[in-house]
Write a protein that holds these residues in place. Sequence first.
Motif, PDB file in Angstrom:
ATOM      1  N   UNK A  72     -19.108  20.649 -42.042  1.00  0.00           N
ATOM      2  CA  UNK A  72     -17.717  20.202 -42.135  1.00  0.00           C
ATOM      3  C   UNK A  72     -16.984  20.558 -40.850  1.00  0.00           C
ATOM      4  N   UNK A  73     -16.342  19.564 -40.251  1.00  0.00           N
ATOM      5  CA  UNK A  73     -15.501  19.799 -39.081  1.00  0.00           C
ATOM      6  C   UNK A  73     -14.101  19.302 -39.410  1.00  0.00           C
ATOM      7  N   UNK A  74     -13.132  19.697 -38.623  1.00  0.00           N
ATOM      8  CA  UNK A  74     -11.757  19.333 -38.909  1.00  0.00           C
ATOM      9  C   UNK A  74     -11.500  17.854 -38.721  1.00  0.00           C
ATOM     10  N   UNK A  75     -10.281  17.437 -39.037  1.00  0.00           N
ATOM     11  CA  UNK A  75      -9.895  16.038 -38.867  1.00  0.00           C
ATOM     12  C   UNK A  75      -9.960  15.666 -37.395  1.00  0.00           C
ATOM     13  N   UNK A  76     -10.461  14.465 -37.142  1.00  0.00           N
ATOM     14  CA  UNK A  76     -10.627  14.016 -35.759  1.00  0.00           C
ATOM     15  C   UNK A  76      -9.269  13.835 -35.093  1.00  0.00           C
ATOM     16  N   UNK A  77      -9.147  14.352 -33.875  1.00  0.00           N
ATOM     17  CA  UNK A  77      -7.933  14.147 -33.097  1.00  0.00           C
ATOM     18  C   UNK A  77      -8.328  13.570 -31.744  1.00  0.00           C
ATOM     19  N   UNK A  78      -7.381  12.939 -31.088  1.00  0.00           N
ATOM     20  CA  UNK A  78      -7.692  12.155 -29.907  1.00  0.00           C
ATOM     21  C   UNK A  78      -8.002  12.989 -28.678  1.00  0.00           C
ATOM     22  N   UNK A  79      -8.612  12.329 -27.703  1.00  0.00           N
ATOM     23  CA  UNK A  79      -8.834  12.939 -26.405  1.00  0.00           C
ATOM     24  C   UNK A  79     -10.048  13.838 -26.346  1.00  0.00           C
ATOM     25  N   UNK A  80     -10.392  14.216 -25.108  1.00  0.00           N
ATOM     26  CA  UNK A  80     -11.554  15.067 -24.900  1.00  0.00           C
ATOM     27  C   UNK A  80     -11.350  16.455 -25.496  1.00  0.00           C
ATOM     28  N   UNK A  81     -10.122  16.961 -25.454  1.00  0.00           N
ATOM     29  CA  UNK A  81      -9.857  18.284 -26.009  1.00  0.00           C
ATOM     30  C   UNK A  81     -10.119  18.289 -27.512  1.00  0.00           C
ATOM     31  N   UNK A  82      -9.626  17.248 -28.194  1.00  0.00           N
ATOM     32  CA  UNK A  82      -9.849  17.154 -29.639  1.00  0.00           C
ATOM     33  C   UNK A  82     -11.331  17.064 -29.971  1.00  0.00           C
ATOM     34  N   UNK A  83     -12.061  16.281 -29.190  1.00  0.00           N
ATOM     35  CA  UNK A  83     -13.501  16.141 -29.423  1.00  0.00           C
ATOM     36  C   UNK A  83     -14.224  17.451 -29.141  1.00  0.00           C
ATOM     37  N   UNK A  84     -13.773  18.173 -28.126  1.00  0.00           N
ATOM     38  CA  UNK A  84     -14.393  19.450 -27.794  1.00  0.00           C
ATOM     39  C   UNK A  84     -14.182  20.466 -28.914  1.00  0.00           C
ATOM     40  N   UNK A  85     -13.022  20.435 -29.543  1.00  0.00           N
ATOM     41  CA  UNK A  85     -12.741  21.348 -30.649  1.00  0.00           C
ATOM     42  C   UNK A  85     -13.673  21.062 -31.828  1.00  0.00           C
ATOM     43  N   UNK A  86     -13.824  19.792 -32.163  1.00  0.00           N
ATOM     44  CA  UNK A  86     -14.724  19.417 -33.253  1.00  0.00           C
ATOM     45  C   UNK A  86     -16.157  19.823 -32.925  1.00  0.00           C
ATOM     46  N   UNK A  87     -16.566  19.584 -31.687  1.00  0.00           N
ATOM     47  CA  UNK A  87     -17.935  19.917 -31.317  1.00  0.00           C
ATOM     48  C   UNK A  87     -18.167  21.422 -31.367  1.00  0.00           C
ATOM     49  N   UNK A  88     -17.189  22.196 -30.967  1.00  0.00           N
ATOM     50  CA  UNK A  88     -17.351  23.651 -30.994  1.00  0.00           C
ATOM     51  C   UNK A  88     -17.581  24.144 -32.419  1.00  0.00           C
ATOM     52  N   UNK A  89     -16.913  23.494 -33.397  1.00  0.00           N
ATOM     53  CA  UNK A  89     -17.129  23.848 -34.800  1.00  0.00           C
ATOM     54  C   UNK A  89     -18.565  23.533 -35.219  1.00  0.00           C
ATOM     55  N   UNK A  90     -19.029  22.376 -34.800  1.00  0.00           N
ATOM     56  CA  UNK A  90     -20.396  21.956 -35.103  1.00  0.00           C
ATOM     57  C   UNK A  90     -21.406  22.903 -34.448  1.00  0.00           C
ATOM     58  N   UNK A  91     -21.220  23.183 -33.163  1.00  0.00           N
ATOM     59  CA  UNK A  91     -22.154  24.026 -32.422  1.00  0.00           C
ATOM     60  C   UNK A  91     -22.219  25.435 -33.019  1.00  0.00           C
ATOM     61  N   UNK A  92     -21.085  25.966 -33.394  1.00  0.00           N
ATOM     62  CA  UNK A  92     -21.042  27.308 -33.983  1.00  0.00           C
ATOM     63  C   UNK A  92     -21.910  27.382 -35.232  1.00  0.00           C
ATOM     64  N   UNK A  93     -21.811  26.371 -36.099  1.00  0.00           N
ATOM     65  CA  UNK A  93     -22.580  26.364 -37.340  1.00  0.00           C
ATOM     66  C   UNK A  93     -24.061  26.104 -37.087  1.00  0.00           C
ATOM     67  N   UNK A  94     -24.376  25.283 -36.081  1.00  0.00           N
ATOM     68  CA  UNK A  94     -25.777  25.048 -35.736  1.00  0.00           C
ATOM     69  C   UNK A  94     -26.422  26.350 -35.276  1.00  0.00           C
ATOM     70  N   UNK A  95     -25.747  27.064 -34.390  1.00  0.00           N
ATOM     71  CA  UNK A  95     -26.287  28.329 -33.868  1.00  0.00           C
ATOM     72  C   UNK A  95     -26.464  29.350 -34.989  1.00  0.00           C
ATOM     73  N   UNK A  96     -25.520  29.360 -35.919  1.00  0.00           N
ATOM     74  CA  UNK A  96     -25.628  30.272 -37.051  1.00  0.00           C
ATOM     75  C   UNK A  96     -26.817  29.894 -37.941  1.00  0.00           C
ATOM     76  N   UNK A  97     -27.018  28.591 -38.133  1.00  0.00           N
ATOM     77  CA  UNK A  97     -28.074  28.121 -39.039  1.00  0.00           C
ATOM     78  C   UNK A  97     -29.474  28.430 -38.520  1.00  0.00           C
ATOM     79  N   UNK A  98     -29.686  28.324 -37.211  1.00  0.00           N
ATOM     80  CA  UNK A  98     -31.052  28.440 -36.682  1.00  0.00           C
ATOM     81  C   UNK A  98     -31.563  29.878 -36.624  1.00  0.00           C
ATOM     82  N   UNK A  99     -30.703  30.855 -36.856  1.00  0.00           N
ATOM     83  CA  UNK A  99     -31.140  32.254 -36.784  1.00  0.00           C
ATOM     84  C   UNK A  99     -32.250  32.500 -37.802  1.00  0.00           C
ATOM     85  N   UNK A 100     -33.368  33.008 -37.326  1.00  0.00           N
ATOM     86  CA  UNK A 100     -34.479  33.326 -38.203  1.00  0.00           C
ATOM     87  C   UNK A 100     -35.328  32.134 -38.609  1.00  0.00           C
TER      88      UNK A 100
END
Length: 390
Positions: A72-100
Amino acid sequence: MSMNILILSFYYPPDLSAGSFRTKALVNSLVKDSDKKVTVTVLTTQPSRYQSYTPAASSVEISEAVTVRRIAVGARCGGFLGQAILFSQYAKEVIKFIKGKEYDVVFATSSRMMTATLGSFVARKLNIKLFLDLRDLFIDALPDVFPMRVGCLAAWSLRFLERWTVTKAQSVNLASPGFVNYFKSQYPNMPFTVHTNGIDDIFIENPLLQSKPASTKLNILYAGNIGMGQGLHHIIPQLAAKLSEQAKFTVIGCGSAITQLKSALSQHSVTNVEIIEPVRRTDLIKYYQNADVLFLHLNDMPSLKNVIPSKLFEYAATEKPILGGLSGFSAEFASNNITNIGIFNPCDVESALTALQKLHIGVTDRRDFVSKFSRKQIIKKMANVLLQET
């Protein structure tokens, strides 16, 4: 022999995206076309590309050898900054998931390099092989979307990140032959493959409707993203105004430039353009069947001269006439492979009018194109590269 594959794709069905459909086809091919016992884990997001299109999707979906986990990521907002925020949420959860976790290989598909870079990080963290699928020349696009000095500085800075990402990969697939010169010049010793987008079975298997006589007005349809890359606000309002007595336009989609499009339509007092929110592909087919002409446009930007828009394959499969504002490699590809397509200079209304007049309004036999660019066949070759080199 078994193989455990991790796939990173920011978009995945039921989300609407070229990367979404491409990844789904790859997953199907890996599981069904391999002699090996393959298990696949897909880490993606809950449908998030368009605020107006958010179909329900399970956070965890398990089917035979495939597990899809939607973050789950937040509501999409415009621009590169908004996309970067959504991606950071995704990346954080991916990194957490792959542990072990243990995988044999990670495959990452990316248009703006971020998911590819995440894939490189995961591969290094787990000490496994990396396969990349690059669908765009992201760094090339930065000077086009930012002020020149800022864009060039950003491109220079991110080239280091691109090198860190690409040089980790065992193999890199490019979605357009137009990308080859750039990547070969930057990474002459890297192995590259070229597997383009293609036509999904839903369009190949759909029964062809015979051409209907055009109504008093041509029905011209655009379906797809409405962003700066498409630049619809630079062409549709003026073109529709010129064709107010001859044609009506239907625009299906959403995106970062939809406000500019609506503003330009109002500025030109256009009344023959209807904008519809994104729809499911099964519903989209009905719109294709009722259209007289399918419209396509890439903005007049240097970075877009090397891409092949994924929509081009889908349009061609309908066997309807296509009116396309294309330049560079995409124009060359279209003119060499697709019959009954009127190509005009991007953002050039007079050129578009001339191209429209040359179109045959009716069904065009494109079976050779459909056979050559079937997504199933293209993805099977791409899957074989991944399976054979692992």
